[in-house]
Design an enzyme around this catalytic site. Structure first.
Site, PDB file in Angstrom:
ATOM      1  N   GLU A   1      21.126  18.601 -25.307  1.00 25.74           N
ATOM      2  CA  GLU A   1      20.393  19.469 -24.378  1.00 25.74           C
ATOM      3  C   GLU A   1      19.695  18.657 -23.293  1.00 25.74           C
ATOM      4  O   GLU A   1      19.726  19.012 -22.108  1.00 25.74           O
ATOM      5  CB  GLU A   1      19.374  20.332 -25.108  1.00 25.74           C
ATOM      6  CG  GLU A   1      18.650  21.277 -24.164  1.00 25.74           C
ATOM      7  CD  GLU A   1      17.646  22.183 -24.847  1.00 25.74           C
ATOM      8  OE1 GLU A   1      17.178  23.123 -24.187  1.00 25.74           O
ATOM      9  OE2 GLU A   1      17.304  21.944 -26.024  1.00 25.74           O
TER      10      GLU A   1
ATOM     11  N   GLY B   1      17.280  24.488 -20.548  1.00 28.82           N
ATOM     12  CA  GLY B   1      18.314  24.943 -21.467  1.00 28.82           C
ATOM     13  C   GLY B   1      17.995  26.332 -21.978  1.00 28.82           C
ATOM     14  O   GLY B   1      16.872  26.599 -22.405  1.00 28.82           O
TER      15      GLY B   1
ATOM     16  N   ARG C   1      22.927  29.763 -10.484  1.00 27.10           N
ATOM     17  CA  ARG C   1      21.820  29.873 -11.428  1.00 27.10           C
ATOM     18  C   ARG C   1      22.124  29.313 -12.821  1.00 27.10           C
ATOM     19  O   ARG C   1      21.211  29.041 -13.582  1.00 27.10           O
ATOM     20  CB  ARG C   1      21.405  31.336 -11.593  1.00 27.10           C
ATOM     21  CG  ARG C   1      20.926  31.991 -10.337  1.00 27.10           C
ATOM     22  CD  ARG C   1      19.418  32.014 -10.325  1.00 27.10           C
ATOM     23  NE  ARG C   1      18.914  32.765  -9.201  1.00 27.10           N
ATOM     24  CZ  ARG C   1      18.421  32.219  -8.115  1.00 27.10           C
ATOM     25  NH1 ARG C   1      18.379  30.922  -8.003  1.00 27.10           N
ATOM     26  NH2 ARG C   1      17.980  32.948  -7.139  1.00 27.10           N
TER      27      ARG C   1
END
Length: 153
Positions: A74, A92, A121
């Site tokens: 992540e 994340g 986005r």
């Protein structure tokens, strides 16, 4: 390295994360606490990191923690999205992984993240994590949400 052509000129692109590394190193955070080391790559859709398996990120049994592995993936995807979107906040929103092999304390893992989808986005990254012998230990998919920072006026 990719060659990008824009009408009158062409230029090479790389995934340069030096600025993001400076931000990470300014103050204590999860990346520094777990011992993550982020590395620029010659490709604009790929980023890499290493992490030594030690007391900061192992289970009590001496194996790399699955949670630390997911955190590595992540954080790496976040570094990649941040490098691609200067001035934006990249967080994340989905992390999903499978662990296929254990790694003992003392080994070093290498994570390689490939950008699968770059939208305005959302970014989707596939991350493969290997042990020092090059064996796959985990695969992780990370989705990042890209936010425009609001002015504090």
């Amino acid at each position: 390295m990719k060659l990008i052509c824009n009408f009158a000129f062409c230029y090479n692109t790389i995934m340069n994360i030096d600025y993001i590394k400076e931000i990470i190193e300014r103050s204590p955070n999860l990346s520094t606490a777990l011992g993550m080391n982020f590395i620029s790559t010659p490709d604009d859709d790929m980023v890499m990191a290493t992490m030594v398996v030690d007391e900061r990120n192992r289970q009590p049994f001496g194996f790399l923690s699955g949670g630390a592995t997911l955190a590595l993936a992540e954080n790496l995807a976040g570094v990649g999205s941040s490098a691609l979107c200067p001035g934006k906040i990249c967080v994340g929103i989905s992390v999903s992984g499978s662990h296929v092999k254990a790694v003992l304390e003392g080994d070093t893992v290498t994570a390689l993240a490939h950008l699968v989808q770059k939208g305005k986005r959302l970014h989707v990254w596939n991350v493969e994590i290997n042990n020092s012998a090059g064996e796959l230990i985990s695969t992780v998919t990370v989705t990042n949400y890209i936010i425009t920072a609001k002015n504090k006026n």
